[in-house]
Each structure stands twice: as structure tokens, then as C-alpha cells.
Enzyme design. Structure first.
Site, PDB file in Angstrom:
ATOM      1  N   ASP A 188       0.848  -1.188   0.000  1.00  0.00           N
ATOM      2  CA  ASP A 188       0.000   0.000   0.000  1.00  0.00           C
ATOM      3  C   ASP A 188       0.884   1.240   0.000  1.00  0.00           C
ATOM      4  O   ASP A 188       1.755   1.387   0.875  1.00  0.00           O
ATOM      5  CB  ASP A 188      -0.903   0.020   1.233  1.00  0.00           C
ATOM      6  CG  ASP A 188      -1.872  -1.165   1.271  1.00  0.00           C
ATOM      7  OD1 ASP A 188      -1.991  -1.875   0.253  1.00  0.00           O
ATOM      8  OD2 ASP A 188      -2.499  -1.371   2.320  1.00  0.00           O
ATOM      9  N   ASP A 208     -15.885  -3.196  -0.742  1.00  0.00           N
ATOM     10  CA  ASP A 208     -15.393  -2.779   0.569  1.00  0.00           C
ATOM     11  C   ASP A 208     -16.607  -2.593   1.467  1.00  0.00           C
ATOM     12  O   ASP A 208     -17.410  -1.678   1.258  1.00  0.00           O
ATOM     13  CB  ASP A 208     -14.603  -1.481   0.443  1.00  0.00           C
ATOM     14  CG  ASP A 208     -13.420  -1.619  -0.519  1.00  0.00           C
ATOM     15  OD1 ASP A 208     -12.873  -2.736  -0.605  1.00  0.00           O
ATOM     16  OD2 ASP A 208     -13.056  -0.626  -1.169  1.00  0.00           O
TER      17      ASP A 208
END
EC number: 5.3.1.16
Length: 255
Positions: free
Chosen positions: A12, A131
């Protein structure tokens, strides 16, 4: 579906650095160095996939496009790119850089017509990110709600989506274990394959996810647990490639 569980170590990127967040909160970052170095480390330890995320693009506060493209071009393994893929230009940019697959999140909610067209056109090159917070989808870096997950899933199934990256927002970066109940609900309603994300903390978590391969769980994204040393990548890969445990239930308890 009886193959191994595919493991995708996460890289990330925020502000040009490799980080891990808790529940997607930008201020909760823990920094782990140069993202290219991290990706090369996972590759050197045996990873066949990298889940590469541009967090700044996901939050809509800039991007790390050059860094992401550079990493993709230097990897000789599969790379799934996520974060900020919201239109044709960003999609084609990621694929032209050499990404094996792109993960589309917010656009699936904000531009459903384009998203459905992309799903039909690009097939295996596209995954849709679901998500989930409660029974709602989270968008724009998880900062706003995007509708009921099962309603959006039904639409995507009609469009022929082949793969979903399912993230339990409450578990992400928290090392509290995967949301098995959520994964079970998605797998029960989806023809597409499912990649589990969020909460993985132990090798036992991976062993349980390995047991869900027959119902549609294809892979698992692992971040914080690897970075803080809960287990090594070679040990995790061994679990993912092992035979399905005899005591594994196709629908684990939702604890």
C-alpha cells in the site's frame, strides 16, 4: 474449485512510502519503507502475486502513479493494481504499464454503466472491490457509503463479473481475523471468484480460508500480519498450497 489459495501480499503506497493503515484511516499509517523494495522482498520470498494499492488515489488527494507504474514494470510476477481506477484512462494506464489485473472500487458505485461495460470487455483483467462496512459498501477511500452490498453484487453478477475483492473495513489492518460470515454471504450469491481481504492475523486464519476454496474463495490479501512479523511469507505460502484440512467446514462459524 479445488486449487490452492492464492496469496497476495499487499503493498500500500501513501505519500510515496509503503504503509499499512487501520480500517483505512489515513492518519493511522505505519511506514515500512520504499514500496519497490517491499514488493521485491515479497517476490524474493516466493510471492507470485502482489496487491499494489495507491492509497492517495483511492482517497482522491493525489496519486503515486509514477511509483505504481515503476513497480509494475519491474515485477516479473503478477500484479493487481488498486486505488483510483475510476475511468477508462486510469484503467488503461494500469494495464498498459503491465498490471495483470486492476481492482475497481468506487467506480462500481458511482458509474455503474461504465463499470458493467468494463466487466464485460476486460473479463479476467478486472476485479471489483467490495469494501463492506456492515451491510453497506464504502467508497472514496472508505469515507462514504455506497449502497447495500448485496444489491450491488446482484447487479455485478448480471453484468458477468468474474472476480471480487471483498474487504471487511472493520477488520482491515486490525489483526482480528477475517469476516467469515461476510465471505460466506458473498460466495453464496456470486458466480465470480472471491479474494478475501481484511483481518488476517495468523496462519490459522489462512488455513480456514484455504478450506473455503471449494465454495468460491480463490485468494487472500495479507498486509499487516506480514509486516509486523506474525508469520513469514514462506510459511503462509505453505499453508495456502497445502491440502484442504479434513476438519475444514465449507461454511465456518461467523465468530
Amino acid at each position: 474449485m479445488t486449487g490452492e489459495l492464492t496469496l497476495l501480499p499487499a503493498v500500500d503506497v501513501q505519500g510515496g512510502r509503503a504503509v499499512q493503515l487501520q480500517q483505512g484511516v489515513a492518519s493511522s499509517e505505519r511506514v515500512f519503507g520504499d514500496p519497490l523494495d517491499v514488493a521485491q522482498k515479497w517476490r524474493g520470498l516466493g510471492a507470485q502475486w502482489i496487491h499494489l494499492v495507491d492509497l492517495d488515489a483511492a482517497f482522491g488527494r493525489g496519486s503515486n502513479t509514477e511509483i505504481i507504474s515503476s513497480i509494475v514494470k519491474q515485477m516479473d510476477i503478477n500484479v493487481e493494481v488498486s486505488g483510483g481506477i475510476r475511468d477508462q484512462r486510469s484503467l488503461e494506464s494500469a494495464l498498459s504499464a503491465g498490471a495483470t489485473r486492476v481492482n475497481i472500487g468506487t467506480a462500481a458505485l458511482e458509474d455503474p454503466q461504465w463499470c458493467d461495460e468494463v466487466v464485460g470487455c476486460y473479463g479476467e483483467q478486472v476485479a471489483i472491490g467490495l469494501d463492506v462496512r456492515g451491510d453497506q459498501l464504502a467508497a472514496r477511500g472508505w469515507t462514504c457509503e455506497g449502497g447495500k452490498v448485496l444489491d450491488v453484487l446482484a447487479r455485478l453478477e448480471d453484468a458477468g463479473c468474474m472476480r471480487y475483492v471483498v474487504t471487511d473495513v472493520a477488520s482491515d489492518g486490525m489483526l482480528t481475523g477475517p469476516n467469515y460470515e461476510l465471505l460466506g454471504r458473498i460466495c453464496a450469491r456470486a458466480e465470480g471468484k472471491v479474494i478475501a481481504s481484511g483481518g488476517i492475523a495468523t496462519l490459522e486464519d489462512l488455513r480456514r480460508l484455504r478450506g473455503l476454496v471449494p465454495i468460491g474463495v480463490e485468494g487472500a490479501i495479507v498486509g499487516t500480519a506480514l509486516y509486523v512479523g506474525n508469520f513469514t511469507l514462506p510459511a503462509a505460502l505453505e499453508v495456502c498450497r497445502a491440502p484442504i484440512p479434513a476438519d475444514s467446514s465449507p461454511m465456518p462459524d461467523s465468530d
